[in-house]
Design a protein around this motif. Structure first.
Motif, PDB file in Angstrom:
ATOM      1  N   LEU A  27       0.814  -1.215   0.000  1.00  0.00           N
ATOM      2  CA  LEU A  27       0.000   0.000   0.000  1.00  0.00           C
ATOM      3  C   LEU A  27       0.846   1.263   0.000  1.00  0.00           C
ATOM      4  O   LEU A  27       0.322   2.353  -0.260  1.00  0.00           O
ATOM      5  CB  LEU A  27      -0.922   0.031   1.230  1.00  0.00           C
ATOM      6  N   LEU A  28       2.131   1.128   0.295  1.00  0.00           N
ATOM      7  CA  LEU A  28       2.995   2.301   0.422  1.00  0.00           C
ATOM      8  C   LEU A  28       3.403   2.806  -0.956  1.00  0.00           C
ATOM      9  O   LEU A  28       3.916   2.041  -1.786  1.00  0.00           O
ATOM     10  CB  LEU A  28       4.232   1.947   1.250  1.00  0.00           C
ATOM     11  N   ALA A  29       3.176   4.069  -1.191  1.00  0.00           N
ATOM     12  CA  ALA A  29       3.452   4.652  -2.502  1.00  0.00           C
ATOM     13  C   ALA A  29       4.946   4.692  -2.785  1.00  0.00           C
ATOM     14  O   ALA A  29       5.767   4.902  -1.876  1.00  0.00           O
ATOM     15  CB  ALA A  29       2.882   6.072  -2.560  1.00  0.00           C
ATOM     16  N   ASP A  30       5.314   4.496  -4.032  1.00  0.00           N
ATOM     17  CA  ASP A  30       6.691   4.742  -4.444  1.00  0.00           C
ATOM     18  C   ASP A  30       7.035   6.200  -4.135  1.00  0.00           C
ATOM     19  O   ASP A  30       6.217   7.099  -4.381  1.00  0.00           O
ATOM     20  CB  ASP A  30       6.855   4.481  -5.939  1.00  0.00           C
ATOM     21  N   GLY A  31       8.225   6.421  -3.607  1.00  0.00           N
ATOM     22  CA  GLY A  31       8.600   7.765  -3.192  1.00  0.00           C
ATOM     23  C   GLY A  31       8.060   8.149  -1.825  1.00  0.00           C
ATOM     24  O   GLY A  31       8.188   9.303  -1.407  1.00  0.00           O
ATOM     25  N   GLY A  32       7.458   7.180  -1.136  1.00  0.00           N
ATOM     26  CA  GLY A  32       6.908   7.436   0.188  1.00  0.00           C
ATOM     27  C   GLY A  32       7.969   7.366   1.277  1.00  0.00           C
ATOM     28  O   GLY A  32       9.175   7.398   1.003  1.00  0.00           O
ATOM     29  N   ALA A  33       7.516   7.234   2.528  1.00  0.00           N
ATOM     30  CA  ALA A  33       8.448   7.280   3.655  1.00  0.00           C
ATOM     31  C   ALA A  33       7.982   6.380   4.789  1.00  0.00           C
ATOM     32  O   ALA A  33       6.778   6.167   4.978  1.00  0.00           O
ATOM     33  CB  ALA A  33       8.598   8.710   4.173  1.00  0.00           C
ATOM     34  N   VAL A  34       8.960   5.852   5.521  1.00  0.00           N
ATOM     35  CA  VAL A  34       8.715   5.096   6.747  1.00  0.00           C
ATOM     36  C   VAL A  34       9.528   5.759   7.846  1.00  0.00           C
ATOM     37  O   VAL A  34      10.702   6.098   7.643  1.00  0.00           O
ATOM     38  CB  VAL A  34       9.128   3.619   6.606  1.00  0.00           C
ATOM     39  N   LEU A  35       8.908   5.951   9.000  1.00  0.00           N
ATOM     40  CA  LEU A  35       9.592   6.580  10.134  1.00  0.00           C
ATOM     41  C   LEU A  35       9.472   5.663  11.344  1.00  0.00           C
ATOM     42  O   LEU A  35       8.364   5.250  11.709  1.00  0.00           O
ATOM     43  CB  LEU A  35       8.976   7.947  10.423  1.00  0.00           C
ATOM     44  N   MET A  36      10.594   5.316  11.952  1.00  0.00           N
ATOM     45  CA  MET A  36      10.617   4.490  13.161  1.00  0.00           C
ATOM     46  C   MET A  36      10.905   5.374  14.374  1.00  0.00           C
ATOM     47  O   MET A  36      11.837   6.192  14.340  1.00  0.00           O
ATOM     48  CB  MET A  36      11.710   3.428  13.068  1.00  0.00           C
ATOM     49  N   LEU A  91      10.059  14.792   8.477  1.00  0.00           N
ATOM     50  CA  LEU A  91      10.774  13.652   7.905  1.00  0.00           C
ATOM     51  C   LEU A  91       9.920  12.818   6.961  1.00  0.00           C
ATOM     52  O   LEU A  91      10.447  12.155   6.065  1.00  0.00           O
ATOM     53  CB  LEU A  91      11.345  12.775   9.022  1.00  0.00           C
ATOM     54  N   VAL A  92       8.600  12.806   7.134  1.00  0.00           N
ATOM     55  CA  VAL A  92       7.751  12.036   6.225  1.00  0.00           C
ATOM     56  C   VAL A  92       7.223  12.899   5.082  1.00  0.00           C
ATOM     57  O   VAL A  92       6.487  12.401   4.221  1.00  0.00           O
ATOM     58  CB  VAL A  92       6.565  11.355   6.962  1.00  0.00           C
ATOM     59  N   SER A  93       7.615  14.168   5.053  1.00  0.00           N
ATOM     60  CA  SER A  93       7.154  15.069   4.004  1.00  0.00           C
ATOM     61  C   SER A  93       8.160  15.129   2.865  1.00  0.00           C
ATOM     62  O   SER A  93       9.304  14.669   2.976  1.00  0.00           O
ATOM     63  CB  SER A  93       6.951  16.477   4.568  1.00  0.00           C
ATOM     64  N   ASP A  94       7.750  15.744   1.763  1.00  0.00           N
ATOM     65  CA  ASP A  94       8.646  15.916   0.622  1.00  0.00           C
ATOM     66  C   ASP A  94       9.800  16.861   0.936  1.00  0.00           C
ATOM     67  O   ASP A  94      10.805  16.868   0.218  1.00  0.00           O
ATOM     68  CB  ASP A  94       7.864  16.450  -0.585  1.00  0.00           C
ATOM     69  N   ASP A  95       9.674  17.662   1.992  1.00  0.00           N
ATOM     70  CA  ASP A  95      10.772  18.549   2.385  1.00  0.00           C
ATOM     71  C   ASP A  95      12.015  17.758   2.786  1.00  0.00           C
ATOM     72  O   ASP A  95      13.126  18.284   2.745  1.00  0.00           O
ATOM     73  CB  ASP A  95      10.354  19.451   3.553  1.00  0.00           C
TER      74      ASP A  95
END
Length: 259
Positions: free
Chosen positions: A137-146, A238-242
């Motif tokens: 379900l995670l989009a290409d170019g997306g992000a994971v934050l732990m 961190l999960v944004s495009d910035d």
């Protein structure tokens, strides 16, 4: 010809019924993303997070999830897929914030296998396999934050936290490897290591024992303990495009704790 609808950016934040998870969910929503707020034992807290987001003009939905029970993850993915379509008209998640967990220390001499296994299930196995389960379900170019912890870093070595810190340290290592393995899809994977933060962890330790705050603040370069909003703003970034050029990193978000 039917009008094509732009896909809404949606972020999943686990353990967002209070504390850092709520702070992250609110800050992410303020940047324009929809938020799926997960909870385990505090549905009222999750609904409060959702209400806060909606009152500010954002969009959010709460879903139950026990990150310590990985056998339930396929069922959660199905529920998430349904909510994504019904609420936002999408089948993609832009980011996953693995924040759910629990605090509290256990002295090494008193550590049991059951207690150690609970740390493992919730703090390491849970986020690792939830990420795997939600990967389709995670989009290409997306992000994971732990969400790790300053206790996994040198300098913050308090007695009684060997089991907790071991799992949080392993999560940082896994983050670096996942950043490499998921790079072919341009998925960024980072972790943060908060220091002492005013949350409900440890059975509301800060509320029950306010005297401990002064000592922790004295060990923090910026002279106070963290607030959920302090950590939430960094997670939202961190999960944004910035933060599109940051991956494989662990960022200390502690105000200079134990420098």
């Amino acid at each position: 010809m039917s009008e094509q609808r732009d896909e809404k950016s949606v972020v999943v934040v686990t353990g967002a019924s209070a504390g850092i998870g709520r702070g992250a969910a609110v800050e992410i929503a303020a940047r324009g993303s929809g938020v799926v707020v997960t909870y385990n034992s505090r549905p009222a807290g999750a609904e409060e997070t959702v209400a806060t987001i909606r009152a500010a003009g954002g969009s959010a939905v709460a879903l139950p999830l026990d990150v310590g029970r990985s056998e339930t993850f396929p069922e959660f993915r199905a529920a998430l897929s349904s909510v994504l379509e019904s609420e936002w008209g999408t089948q993609r998640v832009q980011a996953l914030v693995n924040n759910a967990g629990f605090g509290g220390g256990v002295a090494f001499e008193e550590m049991t296998e059951d207690a150690f296994d609970r740390y493992y299930r919730v703090l390491l196995r849970g986020p690792y396999f939830l990420t795997q389960t939600l990967l389709p379900l995670l989009a290409d170019g997306g992000a994971v934050l732990m969400t790790s912890s300053s206790s996994a870093r040198p300098g913050d070595t308090e007695p009684g936290y060997s089991g907790y810190a071991a799992m949080k340290g392993a999560l940082v290592v896994a983050t670096r490897f996942l950043a490499k393995e998921l790079s072919h899809r341009s998925i960024r994977v980072n972790s943060i290591s908060p220091g002492p933060t005013r949350t409900r962890l440890g059975d509301d330790a800060f509320e029950r024992f306010p005297a401990i705050i002064e000592g922790l603040a004295a060990k923090t370069a910026l002279g106070r303990i963290g607030e959920p909003e302090d950590i939430g703003r960094v997670i939202a970034f961190l999960v944004s495009d910035d933060a599109a050029w940051i991956t494989g990193e662990d960022l200390q978000v502690s105000g200079g704790y134990a420098l």
